[in-house]
Design a protein around this motif. Structure first.
Motif, mmCIF file in Angstrom:
data_model
loop_
_atom_site.group_PDB
_atom_site.id
_atom_site.type_symbol
_atom_site.label_atom_id
_atom_site.label_comp_id
_atom_site.label_asym_id
_atom_site.label_seq_id
_atom_site.Cartn_x
_atom_site.Cartn_y
_atom_site.Cartn_z
ATOM 1 N N TYR A 15 0.885 -1.163 0.000
ATOM 2 C CA TYR A 15 0.000 0.000 0.000
ATOM 3 C C TYR A 15 0.924 1.214 0.000
ATOM 4 N N VAL A 18 4.164 1.133 2.100
ATOM 5 C CA VAL A 18 4.088 0.031 3.066
ATOM 6 C C VAL A 18 3.981 -1.308 2.339
ATOM 7 N N ALA A 20 3.046 -4.872 2.493
ATOM 8 C CA ALA A 20 2.237 -5.673 3.418
ATOM 9 C C ALA A 20 2.533 -7.161 3.294
ATOM 10 N N ALA A 39 0.154 -12.021 14.099
ATOM 11 C CA ALA A 39 -0.351 -10.909 14.902
ATOM 12 C C ALA A 39 -1.084 -9.899 14.023
ATOM 13 N N ASN A 40 -1.732 -8.959 14.678
ATOM 14 C CA ASN A 40 -2.347 -7.833 14.005
ATOM 15 C C ASN A 40 -1.291 -7.129 13.132
ATOM 16 N N GLY A 41 -1.623 -6.854 11.874
ATOM 17 C CA GLY A 41 -0.686 -6.179 10.982
ATOM 18 C C GLY A 41 0.260 -7.103 10.248
ATOM 19 N N ALA A 42 0.136 -8.416 10.451
ATOM 20 C CA ALA A 42 1.061 -9.374 9.827
ATOM 21 C C ALA A 42 0.862 -9.478 8.312
ATOM 22 N N GLY A 43 -0.337 -9.113 7.828
ATOM 23 C CA GLY A 43 -0.599 -9.195 6.393
ATOM 24 C C GLY A 43 -1.673 -10.212 6.025
ATOM 25 N N LYS A 44 -2.363 -10.740 7.013
ATOM 26 C CA LYS A 44 -3.340 -11.816 6.771
ATOM 27 C C LYS A 44 -4.503 -11.345 5.882
ATOM 28 N N THR A 45 -5.075 -10.200 6.246
ATOM 29 C CA THR A 45 -6.196 -9.678 5.449
ATOM 30 C C THR A 45 -5.737 -9.325 4.038
ATOM 31 N N THR A 46 -4.553 -8.752 3.938
ATOM 32 C CA THR A 46 -4.016 -8.395 2.620
ATOM 33 C C THR A 46 -3.840 -9.641 1.757
HETATM 34 N N1 LIG Z 1 -5.687 0.159 3.146
HETATM 35 C C1 LIG Z 1 -4.450 0.211 3.653
HETATM 36 N N2 LIG Z 1 -3.646 1.272 3.444
HETATM 37 C C2 LIG Z 1 -2.397 1.336 3.952
HETATM 38 N N3 LIG Z 1 -1.837 0.364 4.694
HETATM 39 C C3 LIG Z 1 -2.587 -0.730 4.947
HETATM 40 C C4 LIG Z 1 -3.925 -0.859 4.443
HETATM 41 N N4 LIG Z 1 -4.417 -2.068 4.864
HETATM 42 C C5 LIG Z 1 -3.442 -2.642 5.581
HETATM 43 N N5 LIG Z 1 -2.349 -1.855 5.636
HETATM 44 C C6 LIG Z 1 -1.063 -2.176 6.301
HETATM 45 O O1 LIG Z 1 -0.623 -3.400 5.769
HETATM 46 C C7 LIG Z 1 -0.080 -4.230 6.801
HETATM 47 C C8 LIG Z 1 -0.835 -5.544 6.855
HETATM 48 O O2 LIG Z 1 -2.175 -5.288 7.246
HETATM 49 P P1 LIG Z 1 -3.298 -6.421 7.239
HETATM 50 O O3 LIG Z 1 -3.196 -7.183 5.984
HETATM 51 O O4 LIG Z 1 -4.582 -5.763 7.551
HETATM 52 O O5 LIG Z 1 -2.822 -7.341 8.445
HETATM 53 P P2 LIG Z 1 -3.635 -8.338 9.401
HETATM 54 O O6 LIG Z 1 -4.909 -8.700 8.712
HETATM 55 O O7 LIG Z 1 -2.710 -9.491 9.600
HETATM 56 O O8 LIG Z 1 -3.878 -7.606 10.677
HETATM 57 C C9 LIG Z 1 -0.152 -3.412 8.072
HETATM 58 O O9 LIG Z 1 1.078 -2.752 8.225
HETATM 59 C C10 LIG Z 1 -1.251 -2.424 7.784
HETATM 60 O O10 LIG Z 1 -1.081 -1.238 8.522
#
Ligand SMILES: Nc1ncnc2c1ncn2[C@@H]1O[C@H](COP(=O)(O)OP(=O)(O)O)[C@@H](O)[C@H]1O
Ligand SMILES: [Mg+2]
Length: 250
Positions: A15, A18, A20, A39-46
């Motif tokens: 992003y 950043v 991810a 953990a939170n922020g690991a990249g799972k949702t991405t």
């Molecule tokens: N829409 C976005 N814009 C900028 N950074 C993002 C966005 N979504 C996620 N991130 C960043 O990407 C990284 C991975 O996030 P995410 O995939 O949501 O992790 P998780 O689901 O494991 O908590 C984090 O550093 C988060 O801050």
């Protein structure tokens, strides 16, 4: 060969500045639950958003049964058989439980039309609804009620049921346990396990609740700051004290 072999190869997703995900490789197979932990922020949702075409990777490939979906539009990826249940249980509270489920069936109908003509649509919607009601009895009891009467656990059942009605070969679940009582999490995960065993669906289960996820998963992958730091059989990961303490929080 059963369908639903998902391969993620060398994925990098960013992003802006950043990064991810970086150099992420995953293989998820039919009839198996693969837990994606970290953990939170690991990249799972991405990771899930990259697979379903909601964000574009800078490098790498996403393959379904060998077909390259990396640059395909999200709707084509859904039609190809990948159903994504995002975090947050987005049910439409003004519609009934059954109307919510039928929305999932509409996608399934358009997928079947693409695949093999429209003839068989109606019976399979009915059959799909009955299967979902059988799997989630609380939804059957409330099928004519507006979805706003549902509890958190029931809403999670509804969004999973809605995804199942599209007849997916691959199911991507983002933190289905979030905010649910442990007993309800256990119930939903047991139902998920039963589904995978019965239907041979491929499941990627993203969870911060690593202990519960590993209890029903076959395989596991641990992400940290966008990279895969461990991958193994679920039971092996769950037995690794150092890994649990460092990345899994239990
Ligand atoms: N829409 C976005 N814009 C900028 N950074 C993002 C966005 N979504 C996620 N991130 C960043 O990407 C990284 C991975 O996030 P995410 O995939 O949501 O992790 P998780 O689901 O494991 O908590 C984090 O550093 C988060 O801050
Ligand atoms: Mg997330």
């Amino acid at each position: 060969m059963s369908v639903g072999s998902l391969t993620v190869r060398g994925i990098r997703t960013a992003y802006g500045a950043v990064t991810a995900l970086d150099e992420v490789d995953i293989v998820a197979s039919p009839g198996r639950v693969t837990a994606v932990l970290g953990a939170n922020g690991a990249g799972k949702t991405t990771l899930l958003r990259t697979i379903s075409g909601l964000v574009r990777p800078q490098a790498g490939q996403v393959l379904l049964d060998g077909a390259d979906l990396t640059r395909a539009p999200a709707e084509d990826i859904a039609r190809a058989g990948i159903a994504h249940v995002p975090e947050g249980r987005g049910v439409i509270t003004e519609l009934t439980v059954e109307e919510n489920l039928r929305l999932g069936a509409m996608l399934g109908a358009s997928r079947r039309k693409t695949r093999r003509g429209a003839q068989a649509e109606r019976p399979s919607v009915q059959r799909g609804l009955e299967q979902v009601y059988e799997m989630f009895p609380p939804l059957a009891e409330r099928r004519r009620r507006d979805a706003h009467v549902l509890s958190g656990g029931e809403r999670q059942m509804l969004v999973i049921g809605r995804a199942l009605l599209s007849g997916p070969s691959v199911l991507l679940l983002d933190e289905p346990s979030l905010g649910l009582a442990p007993r309800i999490v256990g119930q939903i995960f047991a139902l998920l396990r039963g589904l995978v065993d019965a239907e041979g669906t491929t499941v990627l289960l993203v969870e911060q609740n690593a202990r519960s996820a590993l209890a029903i998963a076959d395989d596991g992958i641990v992400l940290n700051l966008g990279r895969v730091v461990a991958r193994d059989r679920a039971a092996t990961l769950a037995a690794d004290d150092a890994l649990r303490h460092a990345y899994l929080g239990f």
